[in-house]
Design a protein around this motif. Sequence first.
Motif, PDB file in Angstrom:
ATOM      1  N   THR A  66      -5.809   1.227  14.845  1.00 50.69           N
ATOM      2  CA  THR A  66      -6.646   0.199  15.475  1.00 50.69           C
ATOM      3  C   THR A  66      -8.133   0.525  15.455  1.00 50.69           C
ATOM      4  OG1 THR A  66      -6.172   1.166  17.636  1.00 50.69           O
ATOM      5  CG2 THR A  66      -4.869  -0.753  16.972  1.00 50.69           C
ATOM      6  N   ASP A  69      -9.114  -0.726  11.884  1.00 49.23           N
ATOM      7  CA  ASP A  69      -8.325  -1.811  11.313  1.00 49.23           C
ATOM      8  C   ASP A  69      -9.158  -2.821  10.524  1.00 49.23           C
ATOM      9  OD1 ASP A  69      -9.578  -2.907  13.512  1.00 49.23           O
ATOM     10  OD2 ASP A  69      -7.746  -3.704  14.413  1.00 49.23           O
ATOM     11  N   HIS A  70     -10.373  -3.112  10.991  1.00 49.30           N
ATOM     12  CA  HIS A  70     -11.226  -4.064  10.294  1.00 49.30           C
ATOM     13  C   HIS A  70     -11.618  -3.557   8.905  1.00 49.30           C
ATOM     14  CE1 HIS A  70     -13.619  -1.369  12.750  1.00 49.30           C
ATOM     15  NE2 HIS A  70     -14.620  -1.531  11.895  1.00 49.30           N
ATOM     16  N   LEU A 126      -4.989  -7.991  13.231  1.00 51.38           N
ATOM     17  CA  LEU A 126      -5.874  -9.000  13.814  1.00 51.38           C
ATOM     18  C   LEU A 126      -5.243  -9.531  15.104  1.00 51.38           C
ATOM     19  CD1 LEU A 126      -6.827 -10.895  10.541  1.00 51.38           C
ATOM     20  CD2 LEU A 126      -8.170  -9.174  11.756  1.00 51.38           C
ATOM     21  N   ILE A 179     -13.881 -10.978   8.046  1.00 44.43           N
ATOM     22  CA  ILE A 179     -13.194 -10.175   9.071  1.00 44.43           C
ATOM     23  C   ILE A 179     -14.038  -8.959   9.438  1.00 44.43           C
ATOM     24  CG2 ILE A 179     -11.204  -8.647   9.465  1.00 44.43           C
ATOM     25  CD1 ILE A 179      -9.567 -10.710   7.769  1.00 44.43           C
ATOM     26  N   LEU A 180     -14.561  -8.269   8.441  1.00 44.59           N
ATOM     27  CA  LEU A 180     -15.381  -7.082   8.686  1.00 44.59           C
ATOM     28  C   LEU A 180     -16.655  -7.434   9.452  1.00 44.59           C
ATOM     29  CD1 LEU A 180     -15.914  -4.039   8.217  1.00 44.59           C
ATOM     30  CD2 LEU A 180     -17.036  -4.695   6.077  1.00 44.59           C
ATOM     31  N   GLU A 182     -17.328 -10.048  11.306  1.00 43.77           N
ATOM     32  CA  GLU A 182     -17.025 -10.490  12.674  1.00 43.77           C
ATOM     33  C   GLU A 182     -16.772  -9.294  13.584  1.00 43.77           C
ATOM     34  OE1 GLU A 182     -15.000 -14.916  12.378  1.00 43.77           O
ATOM     35  OE2 GLU A 182     -13.701 -13.172  12.367  1.00 43.77           O
ATOM     36  N   HIS A 183     -16.015  -8.327  13.102  1.00 42.50           N
ATOM     37  CA  HIS A 183     -15.700  -7.158  13.915  1.00 42.50           C
ATOM     38  C   HIS A 183     -16.943  -6.315  14.201  1.00 42.50           C
ATOM     39  CE1 HIS A 183     -13.047  -4.218  15.743  1.00 42.50           C
ATOM     40  NE2 HIS A 183     -13.805  -3.301  15.179  1.00 42.50           N
ATOM     41  N   HIS A 188     -20.413 -14.630  13.998  1.00 44.91           N
ATOM     42  CA  HIS A 188     -19.456 -15.111  14.999  1.00 44.91           C
ATOM     43  C   HIS A 188     -18.979 -16.497  14.594  1.00 44.91           C
ATOM     44  CE1 HIS A 188     -20.551 -11.830  17.644  1.00 44.91           C
ATOM     45  NE2 HIS A 188     -21.817 -12.110  17.390  1.00 44.91           N
TER      46      HIS A 188
END
Length: 189
Positions: A66, A69-70, A126, A179-180, A182-183, A188
């Motif tokens: 975790t 994870d991104h 996710l 995804i990357l 945003e993390h 956003h």
Amino acid sequence: MGILELLFIAVGLSMDAFAVSICKGLAAQKLCWKHYLIIGAWFGGFQALMPTIGYFLGSTFEQYITAFDHWIAFALLAFIGGNMLREGCSKDEEKRDASFGCRTMVVLAVATSIDALAVGITFALLPDVNMVEAAILIGITTCILSAAGLKIGNIFGVKYKRRAQIAGGVILIVMGLKILLEHLGVIHF
């Protein structure tokens, strides 16, 4: 993950099956309704099954990964997308095989859905993925696009195969980058 994002991923994942379906359509002299059902069921079924398996694998090992994870999600999607781009830009021609037999179809279905296994692992990492919804959407999208690819291949030949692989690769890379970012808090949605 919203339905639109899932749909983009489903389309991206289905591009390998779409490209192989085009080749199948090119190789087949005459198509009948059962060919569309065969190609749709094999490719759509495996594209739904593999992310489900990946999801359970990812869920099992989630506690160990975790923290990064991104990065895994980004790396897997970028790798898969990069391979699709490479294949789409390659000048190598694939062997044409008109067989719709079980042995042929299982090999093609597994080969075109390995990337879906990796995406399933990503889904497990996710927080807001409805896996049932995702698997159904991926399976149905692949089924429809595979049947369409079969017809397109039978009519137009391999003209669109490379473009389909390139488009699928770009979609997966963009989704991984999203995804990357945003993390990391850069964007956003």
